[in-house]
Design an enzyme around this catalytic site. Structure first.
Site, PDB file in Angstrom:
ATOM      1  N   GLU A 179      70.709  39.862  20.837  1.00 52.56           N
ATOM      2  CA  GLU A 179      69.802  41.005  20.877  1.00 52.56           C
ATOM      3  C   GLU A 179      68.856  40.949  19.677  1.00 52.56           C
ATOM      4  O   GLU A 179      69.285  40.706  18.546  1.00 52.56           O
ATOM      5  CB  GLU A 179      70.625  42.291  20.864  1.00 52.56           C
ATOM      6  CG  GLU A 179      69.804  43.551  20.907  1.00 52.56           C
ATOM      7  CD  GLU A 179      70.660  44.799  20.929  1.00 52.56           C
ATOM      8  OE1 GLU A 179      70.111  45.878  20.689  1.00 52.56           O
ATOM      9  OE2 GLU A 179      71.873  44.680  21.192  1.00 52.56           O
TER      10      GLU A 179
ATOM     11  N   ASN B  29      83.572  46.321  26.112  1.00 54.98           N
ATOM     12  CA  ASN B  29      83.227  45.223  27.022  1.00 54.98           C
ATOM     13  C   ASN B  29      83.670  43.871  26.463  1.00 54.98           C
ATOM     14  O   ASN B  29      84.112  43.003  27.219  1.00 54.98           O
ATOM     15  CB  ASN B  29      81.730  45.215  27.305  1.00 54.98           C
ATOM     16  CG  ASN B  29      81.341  46.235  28.355  1.00 54.98           C
ATOM     17  OD1 ASN B  29      82.021  46.385  29.363  1.00 54.98           O
ATOM     18  ND2 ASN B  29      80.267  46.969  28.110  1.00 54.98           N
TER      19      ASN B  29
ATOM     20  N   GLU C 147      67.170  39.281  31.627  1.00 51.88           N
ATOM     21  CA  GLU C 147      67.902  39.780  30.458  1.00 51.88           C
ATOM     22  C   GLU C 147      67.621  38.969  29.198  1.00 51.88           C
ATOM     23  O   GLU C 147      67.734  39.484  28.089  1.00 51.88           O
ATOM     24  CB  GLU C 147      69.409  39.767  30.743  1.00 51.88           C
ATOM     25  CG  GLU C 147      69.864  40.682  31.859  1.00 51.88           C
ATOM     26  CD  GLU C 147      69.680  42.149  31.543  1.00 51.88           C
ATOM     27  OE1 GLU C 147      69.622  42.506  30.354  1.00 51.88           O
ATOM     28  OE2 GLU C 147      69.573  42.946  32.488  1.00 51.88           O
TER      29      GLU C 147
END
Length: 374
Positions: A237, A275, A228
């Protein structure tokens, strides 16, 4: 996390896969010492360099302990075991049962990497085999070799300082030295101390089941994390164009930190406002209003990764933790974290995860188990 994943991560991390796939290679040089002294094994004998020789290829053997330099070994934090200025080495880099162990110039290859684990095995991760006294003999002059780990007394060793290399802070089955070997290019934000501190929130992580299962779970978590984050290189990101997309306005609490505040961060790339809300509630931290804590506090960042590992099911119908402790296989963890890669949808990404897992279980000296793919 299925709803925290998108094509953005898969595109971003393709370029980073080379960082984490394959056997780690360490740069030769002077190793920091984890311990120096004798290594004792079968029959109470010492690991010894035949004739105190320093020529490449000198036999390494069992011998009655005598306190000489030929029996004085330094277990380095870089994974090497050294004596007389040279390294313990598997002949020709072989991975076969019966490959002889010798002394050789230190060169940073997998043939010279060793992990002493809590079970008192000394494992060569490249071969995933144990240091072994040939013929189950303790006679002076018995040659040492590598052999499939079987738990026999001729494969049990006591290393300098009583260290095992197989555990770390808070009883974690991955030592800091092993963690550094897994992530040689990691961002300094992702600290070992941050991870072991985060584990206090989830004490069942990598502490459930047999020693093998504990190590398999730790390897599985870290392998997915490696994929990841490109080997713990990325915190945020990379594709900023995606940032505004992770605000689900249908949620009653909205996006108080801003429309573009809930992009992927941390070891499992936590994304979406719902989340951040759920993770924050579980961890006792207001991540909905302060999502950047995941990118600025190492312990909290690791906690979010463990939160999903221990509670998220994605497309698997079970958590990654349960999949590993119930021997359902590494492939189930991929499905729990990002099922969109499964069923042939993105085999290269699945292979990247599996490669890292195989590397890490090798480093930890345990088998990978079955069902590696999804």
């Amino acid at each position: 996390m299925d709803r925290t994943r998108s094509a953005r991560l898969r595109r971003v991390l393709v370029a980073a896969v080379a960082v984490v796939v394959g056997t780690f290679v360490l740069i030769p040089g002077s190793a920091a010492a984890a311990g120096t002294g004798t290594i004792t094994g079968y029959g109470g004998k010492c690991v010894d360099v035949s004739g105190a020789g320093t020529a490449n290829g000198t036999k390494v053997q069992l011998w009655t302990c005598n306190g000489t330099a030929a029996q004085n070994w330094t277990v380095g934090t870089d994974g090497t075991i050294r004596a007389l200025g040279k390294c313990l080495d598997v002949s020709a880099g072989s991975t076969a049962d019966g490959a002889k162990v010798q002394l050789w110039d230190c060169n940073g290859t997998g043939a010279q990497q060793w992990v002493a684990n809590a079970a008192r095995d000394i494992v060569n991760p490249q071969a995933n085999k144990c240091l072994d006294a040939t013929g189950v003999s303790s006679a002076d002059g018995t040659a040492l070799q590598i052999w499939t780990c079987g738990g026999g007394a001729n494969q049990k060793w006591t290393v300098p300082g009583g260290g095992t290399g197989g555990g770390g802070g808070g009883g974690f089955v991955v030592s800091e030295a092993q963690f550094n070997q897994m992530f040689p290019n990691r961002n300094s934000f992702y600290t070992y101390a941050g991870l072991t501190d985060a584990m206090k929130k989830y004490p069942a992580f990598a502490t459930t089941g047999s020693d093998t299962v504990k190590r398999q779970e730790a390897a599985a978590f870290l392998a997915n994390v490696s994929h990841e984050t490109g080997g713990l290189v990325y915190i945020n990101e990379i594709n900023t164009a995606n940032y505004p997309h992770y605000c689900d306005t249908s949620q009653p609490y909205g996006c108080p930190a801003g429309q573009a505040a809930y992009y992927g961060r941390g070891p499992i790339q936590l994304s979406w406002n719902f989340n951040y809300k759920a993770a924050g509630d579980a961890l006792g931290v207001n991540l909905l209003n302060n999502p950047n804590l995941v990118a600025t506090n190492s312990s909290i960042s690791w906690q979010t990764g463990l939160w999903y590992w221990m509670t998220g099911t994605g497309g698997a119908g079970t958590t990654s933790h349960n999949a590993m402790v119930n021997s359902q296989g590494f492939g189930v963890t991929i499905r729990a974290i990002n099922s969109i890669e499964c069923n042939g949808a993105n085999p290269a990404q699945v292979q990247s995860r599996v490669n890292s897992y195989n590397q890490f279980v090798g480093l930890l000296g345990v088998p990978a188990g079955g069902n590696l793919y999804c």
